[in-house]
Design a protein around this motif. Structure first.
Motif, PDB file in Angstrom:
ATOM      1  N   LEU A 156      63.270  37.599  30.560  1.00  0.00           N
ATOM      2  CA  LEU A 156      62.976  38.823  31.310  1.00  0.00           C
ATOM      3  C   LEU A 156      64.179  39.771  31.286  1.00  0.00           C
ATOM      4  CD1 LEU A 156      61.318  39.019  34.830  1.00  0.00           C
ATOM      5  CD2 LEU A 156      63.403  40.278  34.337  1.00  0.00           C
ATOM      6  N   ARG A 157      65.367  39.234  31.571  1.00  0.00           N
ATOM      7  CA  ARG A 157      66.559  40.078  31.634  1.00  0.00           C
ATOM      8  C   ARG A 157      66.885  40.693  30.283  1.00  0.00           C
ATOM      9  NH1 ARG A 157      69.963  35.789  35.398  1.00  0.00           N
ATOM     10  NH2 ARG A 157      69.307  36.634  37.440  1.00  0.00           N
ATOM     11  N   THR A 158      66.734  39.911  29.232  1.00  0.00           N
ATOM     12  CA  THR A 158      67.004  40.426  27.892  1.00  0.00           C
ATOM     13  C   THR A 158      66.008  41.520  27.519  1.00  0.00           C
ATOM     14  OG1 THR A 158      67.894  38.279  27.196  1.00  0.00           O
ATOM     15  CG2 THR A 158      67.209  39.794  25.459  1.00  0.00           C
ATOM     16  N   ALA A 159      64.729  41.302  27.841  1.00  0.00           N
ATOM     17  CA  ALA A 159      63.711  42.310  27.550  1.00  0.00           C
ATOM     18  C   ALA A 159      63.969  43.584  28.344  1.00  0.00           C
ATOM     19  CB  ALA A 159      62.329  41.753  27.879  1.00  0.00           C
ATOM     20  N   ARG A 160      64.395  43.440  29.596  1.00  0.00           N
ATOM     21  CA  ARG A 160      64.654  44.620  30.425  1.00  0.00           C
ATOM     22  C   ARG A 160      65.827  45.419  29.878  1.00  0.00           C
ATOM     23  NH1 ARG A 160      65.760  44.345  36.870  1.00  0.00           N
ATOM     24  NH2 ARG A 160      67.864  43.818  36.173  1.00  0.00           N
ATOM     25  N   ARG A 161      66.879  44.709  29.436  1.00  0.00           N
ATOM     26  CA  ARG A 161      68.017  45.425  28.834  1.00  0.00           C
ATOM     27  C   ARG A 161      67.572  46.173  27.586  1.00  0.00           C
ATOM     28  NH1 ARG A 161      70.885  40.620  30.372  1.00  0.00           N
ATOM     29  NH2 ARG A 161      70.596  39.745  28.288  1.00  0.00           N
ATOM     30  N   GLY A 162      66.714  45.535  26.791  1.00  0.00           N
ATOM     31  CA  GLY A 162      66.227  46.190  25.587  1.00  0.00           C
ATOM     32  C   GLY A 162      65.383  47.419  25.887  1.00  0.00           C
ATOM     33  N   LEU A 163      64.543  47.313  26.925  1.00  0.00           N
ATOM     34  CA  LEU A 163      63.722  48.459  27.313  1.00  0.00           C
ATOM     35  C   LEU A 163      64.587  49.601  27.842  1.00  0.00           C
ATOM     36  CD1 LEU A 163      60.703  46.698  29.075  1.00  0.00           C
ATOM     37  CD2 LEU A 163      60.629  48.023  26.959  1.00  0.00           C
ATOM     38  N   CYS A 164      65.592  49.261  28.650  1.00  0.00           N
ATOM     39  CA  CYS A 164      66.491  50.293  29.183  1.00  0.00           C
ATOM     40  C   CYS A 164      67.223  51.016  28.056  1.00  0.00           C
ATOM     41  CB  CYS A 164      67.503  49.664  30.143  1.00  0.00           C
ATOM     42  SG  CYS A 164      66.820  49.178  31.729  1.00  0.00           S
ATOM     43  N   GLN A 165      67.709  50.251  27.107  1.00  0.00           N
ATOM     44  CA  GLN A 165      68.427  50.852  25.993  1.00  0.00           C
ATOM     45  C   GLN A 165      67.498  51.716  25.153  1.00  0.00           C
ATOM     46  OE1 GLN A 165      70.457  47.992  23.549  1.00  0.00           O
ATOM     47  NE2 GLN A 165      71.247  49.523  22.119  1.00  0.00           N
ATOM     48  N   GLY A 166      66.299  51.188  24.883  1.00  0.00           N
ATOM     49  CA  GLY A 166      65.349  51.932  24.077  1.00  0.00           C
ATOM     50  C   GLY A 166      64.843  53.190  24.747  1.00  0.00           C
ATOM     51  N   LEU A 167      64.849  53.194  26.072  1.00  0.00           N
ATOM     52  CA  LEU A 167      64.362  54.348  26.806  1.00  0.00           C
ATOM     53  C   LEU A 167      65.207  55.580  26.521  1.00  0.00           C
ATOM     54  CD1 LEU A 167      62.079  54.901  28.856  1.00  0.00           C
ATOM     55  CD2 LEU A 167      63.746  54.546  30.669  1.00  0.00           C
ATOM     56  N   PHE A 168      66.495  55.360  26.247  1.00  0.00           N
ATOM     57  CA  PHE A 168      67.407  56.472  26.000  1.00  0.00           C
ATOM     58  C   PHE A 168      67.629  56.725  24.503  1.00  0.00           C
ATOM     59  CE2 PHE A 168      68.570  54.847  30.205  1.00  0.00           C
ATOM     60  CZ  PHE A 168      68.475  56.008  30.953  1.00  0.00           C
ATOM     61  N   GLU A 169      67.384  55.717  23.679  1.00  0.00           N
ATOM     62  CA  GLU A 169      67.729  55.849  22.258  1.00  0.00           C
ATOM     63  C   GLU A 169      66.542  56.216  21.376  1.00  0.00           C
ATOM     64  OE1 GLU A 169      69.550  52.234  21.043  1.00  0.00           O
ATOM     65  OE2 GLU A 169      71.425  52.600  22.148  1.00  0.00           O
ATOM     66  N   ARG A 170      65.312  55.980  21.843  1.00  0.00           N
ATOM     67  CA  ARG A 170      64.142  56.231  21.004  1.00  0.00           C
ATOM     68  C   ARG A 170      63.358  57.425  21.520  1.00  0.00           C
ATOM     69  NH1 ARG A 170      62.763  51.879  17.722  1.00  0.00           N
ATOM     70  NH2 ARG A 170      60.628  52.623  17.617  1.00  0.00           N
ATOM     71  N   ASN A 171      62.633  58.054  20.608  1.00  0.00           N
ATOM     72  CA  ASN A 171      61.775  59.174  20.976  1.00  0.00           C
ATOM     73  C   ASN A 171      60.375  58.649  21.279  1.00  0.00           C
ATOM     74  OD1 ASN A 171      63.772  61.189  20.527  1.00  0.00           O
ATOM     75  ND2 ASN A 171      63.392  61.066  18.313  1.00  0.00           N
ATOM     76  N   TRP A 172      60.080  58.480  22.563  1.00  0.00           N
ATOM     77  CA  TRP A 172      58.798  57.923  22.971  1.00  0.00           C
ATOM     78  C   TRP A 172      57.778  59.041  23.175  1.00  0.00           C
ATOM     79  CZ3 TRP A 172      58.619  52.818  22.579  1.00  0.00           C
ATOM     80  CH2 TRP A 172      59.818  52.095  22.689  1.00  0.00           C
ATOM     81  N   GLY A 173      56.526  58.702  23.019  1.00  0.00           N
ATOM     82  CA  GLY A 173      55.456  59.660  23.250  1.00  0.00           C
ATOM     83  C   GLY A 173      55.235  59.886  24.733  1.00  0.00           C
ATOM     84  N   GLU A 174      54.361  60.826  25.045  1.00  0.00           N
ATOM     85  CA  GLU A 174      54.096  61.189  26.439  1.00  0.00           C
ATOM     86  C   GLU A 174      53.515  60.021  27.229  1.00  0.00           C
ATOM     87  OE1 GLU A 174      51.691  64.646  26.610  1.00  0.00           O
ATOM     88  OE2 GLU A 174      53.167  65.952  25.621  1.00  0.00           O
ATOM     89  N   LEU A 175      52.780  59.156  26.571  1.00  0.00           N
ATOM     90  CA  LEU A 175      52.194  58.013  27.255  1.00  0.00           C
ATOM     91  C   LEU A 175      53.130  56.808  27.269  1.00  0.00           C
ATOM     92  CD1 LEU A 175      48.515  58.161  25.909  1.00  0.00           C
ATOM     93  CD2 LEU A 175      49.398  59.004  28.094  1.00  0.00           C
ATOM     94  N   ASP A 176      53.958  56.692  26.232  1.00  0.00           N
ATOM     95  CA  ASP A 176      54.832  55.519  26.120  1.00  0.00           C
ATOM     96  C   ASP A 176      55.926  55.488  27.184  1.00  0.00           C
ATOM     97  OD1 ASP A 176      53.439  54.552  23.947  1.00  0.00           O
ATOM     98  OD2 ASP A 176      54.666  55.632  22.495  1.00  0.00           O
ATOM     99  N   ARG A 177      56.588  56.605  27.401  1.00  0.00           N
ATOM    100  CA  ARG A 177      57.721  56.620  28.334  1.00  0.00           C
ATOM    101  C   ARG A 177      57.298  56.234  29.756  1.00  0.00           C
ATOM    102  NH1 ARG A 177      62.910  58.363  28.760  1.00  0.00           N
ATOM    103  NH2 ARG A 177      62.918  58.934  26.554  1.00  0.00           N
ATOM    104  N   PRO A 178      56.227  56.802  30.325  1.00  0.00           N
ATOM    105  CA  PRO A 178      55.822  56.361  31.672  1.00  0.00           C
ATOM    106  C   PRO A 178      55.452  54.885  31.723  1.00  0.00           C
ATOM    107  CG  PRO A 178      54.794  58.452  31.116  1.00  0.00           C
ATOM    108  CD  PRO A 178      55.429  57.947  29.865  1.00  0.00           C
TER     109      PRO A 178
END
Length: 301
Positions: A156-178
């Motif tokens: 869980l912790r590793t996945a959360r760190r990955g999601l946090c990092q990806g939230l700032f580094e990747r260009n997510w769509g309007e539905l993906d980011r929320p």
């Protein structure tokens, strides 16, 4: 594989498997045919016809050494000691670099325990309870990685760190980011209340757990005593709470067989672990998705 492999690619991918088999089992027949079954970031798997004992087919799997050695141990020193049908393991051959190797198994066929989208049959719940109960009495804990709630908490912790990092580094769509932001909130709440998960994982003895029981990973075979279930891909396996394997398993059927070994277990404890198993399965799926995204791959596990 995401694309159809060419004949040249098949030869390139499978030639090392044949060479490794012949070094492990010198004097074997030449193969009569080779089929590339899987080619992903994690492993390469092929079926080699006519090269096994008595001219039988084998399945060769290239994987990291630690995973291959663990699988070979489970097949040869755990499953072989239990009174259940299992796929025969012909050994593990380490490649020259030592980082990877080839695991060789009996060709168990292609009949799966269930079609995609179907639930596990009741008979499988009884079989799984028999496996868990029998394996819990073997002196193997020290030779298996731990797969209890603490391991899933780290997932869980590793996945959360990955999601946090990806939230700032990747260009997510309007539905993906929320959706990701909502997932992060859920993960935070879950971690804060992880003690509840730990409590629900009590009440059943620890045992050998597969940790990736999907219909695609379980073959079936008809035997004189009935249908035998043959789980494959034990590379994530370890010693842990039965919850790791209980997602989508019928709790009553599992309990009715498990209490023959663990006489004091309660049905409510099994039901709690089934729910924890669903949670663990989701966490592993998110964890694998993080690995896929980090590698820039489009493949699905």
């Amino acid at each position: 594989m995401s694309k159809q492999a060419s004949p040249e690619q098949i030869v390139e991918k499978t030639r090392p498997a044949v060479q490794a088999w012949l070094r492990l089992h010198p004097g074997s027949s030449e193969p009569s045919g080779i089929t590339l079954l899987k080619n992903t970031l994690r492993s390469t798997v092929c079926r080699i016809e006519g090269i096994g004992p008595g001219g039988s087919g084998i399945v060769a799997k290239r994987c990291p050494r630690a995973e291959g050695e663990l699988e070979a141990f489970i097949y040869r020193e755990v499953l072989d000691r239990l009174s259940i049908e299992a796929v025969r393991c012909y050994g593990f051959f380490e490649e020259g670099s030592g980082e990877y190797g080839w695991l060789f198994l009996e060709d168990g066929g292609i009949k799966r325990v269930a079609d995609k989208g179907e639930s596990f049959p009741i008979a499988f719940a009884h079989w799984l309870a028999l496996l868990h109960g029998s394996a819990s009495n073997l002196p193997i804990r020290g030779r298996l990685p731990e797969r209890g709630p603490a391991w899933y908490l780290e997932v869980l912790r590793t996945a959360r760190r990955g999601l946090c990092q990806g939230l700032f580094e990747r260009n997510w769509g309007e539905l993906d980011r929320p959706a990701i932001e909502t997932t992060l909130v859920c993960f935070e709440v879950l971690e804060q209340n992880w003690h509840v998960v730990e409590e629900h994982c009590e009440g059943l003895p620890w045992t050998l757990v597969h940790c990736d029981l999907q219909s695609k990973n379980i073959l079936t075979r008809h035997t004189p005593s009935g249908v035998a279930f043959l789980p494959l891909d034990w590379e994530d396996a370890g010693w842990g709470t039965p919850a790791a394997d209980l997602a989508e398993i019928d709790a009553v059927s599992y309990w009715s067989t498990a209490r023959k070994t663990w006489a004091s277990i309660e049905l409510r404890r099994v039901e709690e672990q089934v729910r924890c198993g669903v949670l663990f399965k989701i966490l592993l799926a998110v964890g694998w998705e993080m690995i896929r995204l980090a590698a820039g791959s489009e493949e699905r596990r």
